[in-house]
Design a protein around this motif. Sequence first.
Motif, PDB file in Angstrom:
ATOM      1  N   ARG A 414       0.836  -1.203   0.000  1.00  0.00           N
ATOM      2  CA  ARG A 414       0.000   0.000   0.000  1.00  0.00           C
ATOM      3  C   ARG A 414       0.865   1.245   0.000  1.00  0.00           C
ATOM      4  N   ALA A 426      -1.053   6.350  10.545  1.00  0.00           N
ATOM      5  CA  ALA A 426      -1.736   5.515   9.552  1.00  0.00           C
ATOM      6  C   ALA A 426      -3.231   5.808   9.534  1.00  0.00           C
ATOM      7  N   TRP A 430      -5.659   1.037   7.849  1.00  0.00           N
ATOM      8  CA  TRP A 430      -4.308   0.516   7.607  1.00  0.00           C
ATOM      9  C   TRP A 430      -4.186  -0.910   8.143  1.00  0.00           C
TER      10      TRP A 430
END
Length: 510
Positions: A414, A426, A430
């Motif tokens: 990602r 994040a 995530w």
Amino acid sequence: MRALSFLFLTLLASSAAERPNILFIFSDDHALQAISAYGDRFKDIAPTPNIDRLAKQGAVFDRSYCANSICGPSRACVLTGKHSHINGFIDNNNSRFNGAQPTFPKYLGKAGYQTAIIGKWHLVSQPTGFDYWEILPGQGNYYNPDFIQMDGSTKRIEGYVSDIITDKSLEWLKNRKDKNKPFVLMAQHKAPHRNWSPAERHYKLFDGVTMPEPETLFDDYANRSVALKKQKMSLEKDFWWGHDLLLHGEPTDPRFRKGMPNGEYTRMNTAQKAAFDQAYGAENQKLIDDLAAGKLNDEDVTRWKYQRYIKNYLRTIRAVDESVGRLLDYLDESGLAKNTIVIYSADQGFYLGEHGWYDKRWMFEESLAMPFLIRWPGVVEPGVRSKALIQNIDYAPTFLEAAGVEIPEDIQGRSLLPLLKNKGVAPADWRKALYYFYSGEATHHVAAHDGVRSDRYKLFYLPKTDEWQLFDLDKDPQEMKSLHDAPAYASVLADMKKTYQELRAQYKVK
Ligand code: CA
């Protein structure tokens, strides 16, 4: 209509001009513990001030990991953004990188980037999808290294490998053809890979210093799989007298492994050999005399090996750090710094005597971790520390998104952009855990295993012995006791097994 399309083209051109350059500095086997922005053990004694410039001016990721802790496979994950079983480069012994598959440099090339790789490649097949490449054959050499050229010929260059890779990288940056195009340069070092041969100017660095030992130097491997006793990466048992400890001739004591000489010495010219012997001769002779006089017990011998190893390892890092400084200085002087993403990373971590080991492969923290420092002026705030779980499969999608290229759906990593733009924090969706795989190749005899790491726990499975290993990293950061059969951890074990199955399904592991 014509005016509109002119406007559109002008907009395209201006956004192209603003796309960031990417300087990806990648070393081999550089453990976090040996970077002062990360670790305390060598912080004052062997600092890395130039790598630390990236930490001060950018972000440090504290939970950065590889997907397969060994040279070739990690590089294939970086290039493709996919796990080993998908990109096909499973291990260093039998794999050959399929250069027909898409990689991030190919996508960036198509989007108008100039692309180059200089230094260590180690993927067996020749690079594809780069405008320019010049690589070390296989592992490469420290002294007077050979470089494979784009026409397939090989050139030997006099000097020290880290300096030469830096010279060639600077040359490419200065002379690149179309200065209006953005670039991606992968400057990839051999150092600090085995056999830890320093530059001549660093031979005497750390003389008279006793390097701190890790707490687990004399690990007895209790409370964990018996497989931990069986691999060949022990300082005590597996270091060669010549190849690893840089001594001449055959060992004078049975506690040193015989058989593999220091191949780097044979590559040196007369002056280089004289400088090497001048630097190491007295210390070598003292060891030989002390062994003959019976002055060294078994622990003393292991400690001597550790000191010889760690000093040479850190000496090779000094040259890498100097290289980072030269590259950063050039970006500053040329005005490129403000629009260039700079990353420092290494293909995996390494044991610096922890658990009595050198080398990598295991899913324990020291070899699972990869350094990841990133500077991107105007996007990454200076001084960021991120605790997010990131992995080497994330690099390719990050570069694509940074360059404004759409991320193909089959990429498994990602993009880090949302984290980079938000102080390393994040987003809510995530990953909560990451997946790891090691094939169990014959070299070093580390058992095959795969597993998952969450913020707090690590679970891995050893198929050969049908064993689970579970660690609570908050309570046992050195991973000295597996809790797979501890009743208090039954629900953690069940949760982690579920995560393991989910990630294997998500990444299409067969
Ligand atoms: Ca490596």
